[in-house]
Scaffold this motif. Structure first.
Motif, PDB file in Angstrom:
ATOM      1  N   GLU B  85      18.432  72.582  -7.821  1.00  0.00           N
ATOM      2  CA  GLU B  85      17.222  71.866  -7.417  1.00  0.00           C
ATOM      3  C   GLU B  85      16.314  71.825  -8.629  1.00  0.00           C
ATOM      4  OE1 GLU B  85      15.286  73.254  -3.717  1.00  0.00           O
ATOM      5  OE2 GLU B  85      17.275  74.075  -3.279  1.00  0.00           O
ATOM      6  N   LEU B  86      15.605  70.725  -8.763  1.00  0.00           N
ATOM      7  CA  LEU B  86      14.661  70.596  -9.871  1.00  0.00           C
ATOM      8  C   LEU B  86      13.245  70.599  -9.322  1.00  0.00           C
ATOM      9  CD1 LEU B  86      16.559  67.903 -11.983  1.00  0.00           C
ATOM     10  CD2 LEU B  86      16.356  70.324 -12.475  1.00  0.00           C
ATOM     11  N   PRO B  91      10.630  63.117 -14.511  1.00  0.00           N
ATOM     12  CA  PRO B  91      11.504  63.505 -15.628  1.00  0.00           C
ATOM     13  C   PRO B  91      10.713  63.698 -16.921  1.00  0.00           C
ATOM     14  CG  PRO B  91      12.529  61.757 -14.377  1.00  0.00           C
ATOM     15  CD  PRO B  91      11.151  61.928 -13.801  1.00  0.00           C
ATOM     16  N   LEU B 125      11.319  63.855  -9.637  1.00  0.00           N
ATOM     17  CA  LEU B 125      12.739  64.233  -9.574  1.00  0.00           C
ATOM     18  C   LEU B 125      13.234  64.495  -8.159  1.00  0.00           C
ATOM     19  CD1 LEU B 125      12.836  66.499 -12.728  1.00  0.00           C
ATOM     20  CD2 LEU B 125      14.275  64.499 -12.363  1.00  0.00           C
ATOM     21  N   THR B 126      12.379  65.090  -7.335  1.00  0.00           N
ATOM     22  CA  THR B 126      12.803  65.407  -5.968  1.00  0.00           C
ATOM     23  C   THR B 126      12.996  64.138  -5.128  1.00  0.00           C
ATOM     24  OG1 THR B 126      10.469  65.845  -5.573  1.00  0.00           O
ATOM     25  CG2 THR B 126      11.891  67.761  -5.768  1.00  0.00           C
ATOM     26  N   HIS B 128      14.525  61.494  -6.457  1.00  0.00           N
ATOM     27  CA  HIS B 128      15.768  60.883  -6.941  1.00  0.00           C
ATOM     28  C   HIS B 128      16.936  61.337  -6.067  1.00  0.00           C
ATOM     29  CE1 HIS B 128      13.623  60.195 -10.816  1.00  0.00           C
ATOM     30  NE2 HIS B 128      14.471  59.205 -10.934  1.00  0.00           N
ATOM     31  N   TYR B 130      20.793  62.810  -5.412  1.00  0.00           N
ATOM     32  CA  TYR B 130      21.451  63.959  -6.052  1.00  0.00           C
ATOM     33  C   TYR B 130      22.150  63.522  -7.348  1.00  0.00           C
ATOM     34  CZ  TYR B 130      24.819  67.701  -6.870  1.00  0.00           C
ATOM     35  OH  TYR B 130      25.567  68.695  -7.453  1.00  0.00           O
ATOM     36  N   ARG B 133      19.660  62.937 -10.086  1.00  0.00           N
ATOM     37  CA  ARG B 133      19.142  64.228 -10.587  1.00  0.00           C
ATOM     38  C   ARG B 133      20.180  64.875 -11.511  1.00  0.00           C
ATOM     39  NH1 ARG B 133      17.262  65.201  -5.227  1.00  0.00           N
ATOM     40  NH2 ARG B 133      18.904  66.729  -4.858  1.00  0.00           N
TER      41      ARG B 133
END
Lengths: 251, 278
Positions: B85-86, B91, B125-126, B128, B130, B133
């Motif tokens: 997870e980011l 980005p 990012l969350t 995007h 999977y 990411r």
């Protein structure tokens, strides 16, 4: 000299980068907490005035200080408990565990943000908020506005901030040690350890007193001995937190 | 570059995962780590990245022990995990916050890779998918230019065009300084990238050879039946895919890593024997 060379000695620049990174990741939740605290204090100010339980001209914003201090402790301990959240989830831990910064730098960064910086922001916010509230109260009451200052920078507030800084170490250790529910688990652990210490001292006291050879005459409630116990205790907890963080793994 | 010596590790005392595992990786090579489910590929990568500590033995990068997680060691590696997870950052912001820790980070390369992978730098990012990411993390992992790059199932979750993009990007950014260690089940996805095959089975490295050595010693052919001189054979819809010891000046098809992997798992000793008698 290799321009890509990274040193292992303590690097203040890396601590600053860590702080920026932490603020970027957690800043939103801190802001939410801060806004909630302001909201609670505003309600606390407005509610008695709205219900006419207190006349406007009798109101003084300094009466909000105890509530603000309670929120300061609660918010600070919650924030501290969550500071290493990234470490405890396997899917997020990789970024933090493999980050090229030393354990000391990571711990110092967490401590700086959640202890002195948090206390500083609290004091500044308290000055601003209480003076805005006092100014608004004066407008409603039709009286001349006064400045709230001495009540904020009083020994009572500073004692509270000092107490926060010492108890904070326990929550920082809890933040590293517990994988989930760090805040609650730290409180429970503190209660348990306090009971254990009290019980042990009690037993020892009774045993030694019953022999009639020793009399314990330390009155902790006078607060004089507190700094001599709390500061070393906080330092010990920080050292344990460092060791725990150093040994932290993905599992 | 990377030295794992006598690594022992277990998640519980009863069933050790690795016992005295030893492996050496060299700079400038792309290693493919293959193994069955539960072989310990992810754990091996986690040990190499300092996220897990071995019970005994050591893992060194450029002579420094990884488990100490010193900044000088950690700045030499980056890991792309399979599941990750980011943080809820764009980005752009993620890169700004993460890059100061990696002295070899190349911003222009990052920009180029983001463009190649078609990643929106302004979208959080969350938000995007999977796959997006993962492509972002792969782009970041290449832009940090660490001497050691660890990737765990990098093509999992990528759609077909993204897999091709990944292969293209990996071959474009090939570096003589970098050692890439890729763990995967998707042998076919990485055939064109890797130049070294490492097989992990039952907690041991049972095969560790370069693709050029493999091509030199083994021949892969399609046959109508199972020839007696074959090392291993698999029945397919169009006959048999068979593995032979290569004879001098013999021509065969390109190295079939999937067939080789299956043969190594089933006939470890006879395959290794081919490489022993050089």
């Amino acid at each position: 000299m290799d321009r890509y060379k990274v040193t292992d000695s303590f690097n203040a620049g890396r601590v600053l980068h860590l702080a920026k990174r932490t603020v970027a990741i957690q800043g939103r939740s801190w802001f939410t907490g801060f806004a909630a605290a302001i909201g609670i204090l505003t309600l606390w100010w407005f509610y008695p005035l709205l219900n006419n339980t207190q006349p406007w001209h009798h109101y003084h914003a300094a009466s909000l200080i105890p509530t603000a201090l309670f929120l300061f402790h609660l918010g600070g301990y919650l924030m501290t408990s969550k500071i290493f959240n990234e470490l405890h989830t396997p899917s997020t831990a990789f970024l933090s565990l493999t980050l090229p910064a030393s354990t000391t730098e990571k711990l110092i960064c967490a401590w700086l943000i959640t202890a002195p910086l948090y206390a500083f922001v609290f004091l500044i916010s308290l000055v601003l908020f209480l003076n805005v509230i006092q100014f608004a109260t004066s407008l409603f009451a039709g009286t001349s506005p006064s400045i709230v200052w001495s009540q904020i920078f009083s020994s009572g507030v500073f004692t509270n901030v000092g107490t926060y800084l010492t108890y904070h170490a326990a929550f920082l250790l809890g933040a590293v040690m517990f994988k989930s529910g760090q805040f609650i688990k730290t409180i429970l652990a503190m209660i348990l350890i306090s009971l254990l210490i009290t019980f042990t001292i009690g037993i020892l006291y009774l045993m030694l007193l019953s022999e009639g050879s020793f009399s314990l005459n330390i009155i902790l409630s006078e607060h004089r001995l507190y700094p001599f116990i709390q500061v070393p205790a906080a330092l010990i907890l920080l050292v344990i937190a460092w060791i725990t963080l150093k040994r932290k793994q993905l599992i | 570059m990377v030295e794992l010596s006598n690594i022992s590790f277990s998640f519980n005392r009863k069933t050790p995962l690795f016992q005295n595992l030893t492996l050496s990786l060299q700079a400038g090579r792309n290693y493919g780590l293959f193994g069955l489910n539960g072989a310990g590929k992810t754990t091996l990568l986690n040990l190499m990245s300092g996220m897990l500590f071995p019970a005994s033995g050591s893992c060194n990068i450029a002579g420094m022990e990884v488990r100490k997680r010193l900044p000088s060691v950690m700045s030499q590696l980056f890991i792309v995990p399979e599941q990750f997870e980011l943080p809820p950052l764009t980005p752009e912001r993620f890169t700004v916050n993460q890059k100061p820790f990696y002295p070899r980070f190349d911003s222009s390369e990052m920009e180029h890779l983001m463009h190649q992978f078609n990643i929106d730098p302004q979208k959080v990012l969350t938000q995007h998918s999977y796959g997006q990411r993962k492509k972002f993390l792969i782009a970041f992992s290449l832009a940090v230019n660490t001497p050691l790059l660890l990737m765990d199932e990098p093509t999992n979750g990528l759609d077909i065009p993204s897999k091709s993009q990944f292969r293209k990007v990996m071959s474009e950014t090939e570096s003589a300084r970098r050692c890439t260690f890729i763990s995967t089940h998707q042998v076919r996805d990485l055939e064109s990238i890797i130049d070294h095959m490492t097989v992990l089975h039952s907690g041991k490295i049972i095969f560790n050879q370069s693709v050029s050595d493999i091509a030199e010693r083994l021949t892969f052919k399609k046959t109508a039946g199972v020839p007696p001189e074959s090392l291993y054979s698999e029945e397919t819809t169009d006959g048999y895919h068979t593995l032979f010891r290569r004879l001098k000046d013999e021509q065969g098809e390109r190295v079939d890593l999937e067939l080789l992997f299956n043969s190594i798992i089933q006939k470890t000793d006879s395959i290794n024997h081919v490489f022993d008698n050089s």
